[in-house]
Write a protein that holds these residues in place. Structure first.
Motif, PDB file in Angstrom:
ATOM      1  N   SER A 158       0.859  -1.192   0.000  1.00  0.00           N
ATOM      2  CA  SER A 158       0.000   0.000   0.000  1.00  0.00           C
ATOM      3  C   SER A 158       0.889   1.233   0.000  1.00  0.00           C
ATOM      4  N   ASP A 159       0.323   2.335  -0.395  1.00  0.00           N
ATOM      5  CA  ASP A 159       1.028   3.612  -0.437  1.00  0.00           C
ATOM      6  C   ASP A 159       2.327   3.530  -1.237  1.00  0.00           C
ATOM      7  N   THR A 160       2.272   2.857  -2.372  1.00  0.00           N
ATOM      8  CA  THR A 160       3.456   2.741  -3.225  1.00  0.00           C
ATOM      9  C   THR A 160       3.016   2.590  -4.677  1.00  0.00           C
TER      10      THR A 160
END
Length: 196
Positions: A158-160
């Motif tokens: 996540s967050d990538t």
């Protein structure tokens, strides 16, 4: 020596590793303007001068040998349409097809760096100053990709953003300290090296 002497020698605040630009046609697919924005990491090239060891009465005389150039790797942020990855895959396919094990076009190195759509084009990387002006440029001649890395798929990620690397090999590079310099391929005419 004091802090002021150090400051005076660190002109213009030093070189920032995040200020760079990479340019080059992706083989027969041509240039993609998004590449210079989506190439997340690259490097200025390394080169090695080998050593020839000549034994003499129990000692070793060291002489300079041949110069070799390391492969050049870039990390690329994948765009949502997979345009860049697809273009690099097509470039490798044009050099050596996955099914037929043949090239789609001749491996012409004589004009490969200047022909539009050639298999072995010239790429360059610019180190930029804080005004976005090139302060040093490296041009890589006869480039082609040797590796397109995997792209990890992970349900926990996540967050990538997805990324992949491309490793390129090349015959040699030329460096310029002047942003106005036109780095061109050297041409050997009758055994005399000239700039062409």
């Amino acid at each position: 020596m004091n802090i002021n002497t150090f400051k005076n020698n660190l002109k213009q605040g030093g070189v920032r590793p995040n200020l760079f630009r990479v340019n080059g046609p992706i083989g027969p697919e041509g240039t993609d303007g998004a590449a210079s924005f989506l190439i997340k990491t690259a490097s200025l090239p390394a080169s090695t001068l080998s050593t020839i060891l000549v034994p003499f009465r129990g000692r070793q005389l060291k002489l300079p040998g041949n110069r070799t150039f390391d492969d050049w790797t870039m990390t690329i942020i994948s765009d949502s349409e997979f345009n860049l990855r697809t273009k690099f895959e097509r470039w490798m396919e044009a050099i050596n097809s996955t099914v037929g094990n043949v090239a789609e076009q001749p491996h012409d190195l004589t004009n490969g760096s200047v022909l539009a759509g050639g298999l072995f084009p010239t790429w360059s990387v610019d180190q930029l100053d804080r005004q976005d002006i090139p302060i040093k440029t490296y041009s890589f001649f006869h480039c082609f990709p040797t590796l397109i890395s995997d792209m990890a798929l992970d349900s926990d990620a996540s967050d990538t953003l997805s990324e992949f690397t491309v490793t390129m090999t090349y015959s040699y590079f030329l460096a310029s300290d002047s942003p106005e310099a036109n780095l061109v391929e050297s041409v050997d005419l009758g055994g005399v090296g000239e700039q062409g």
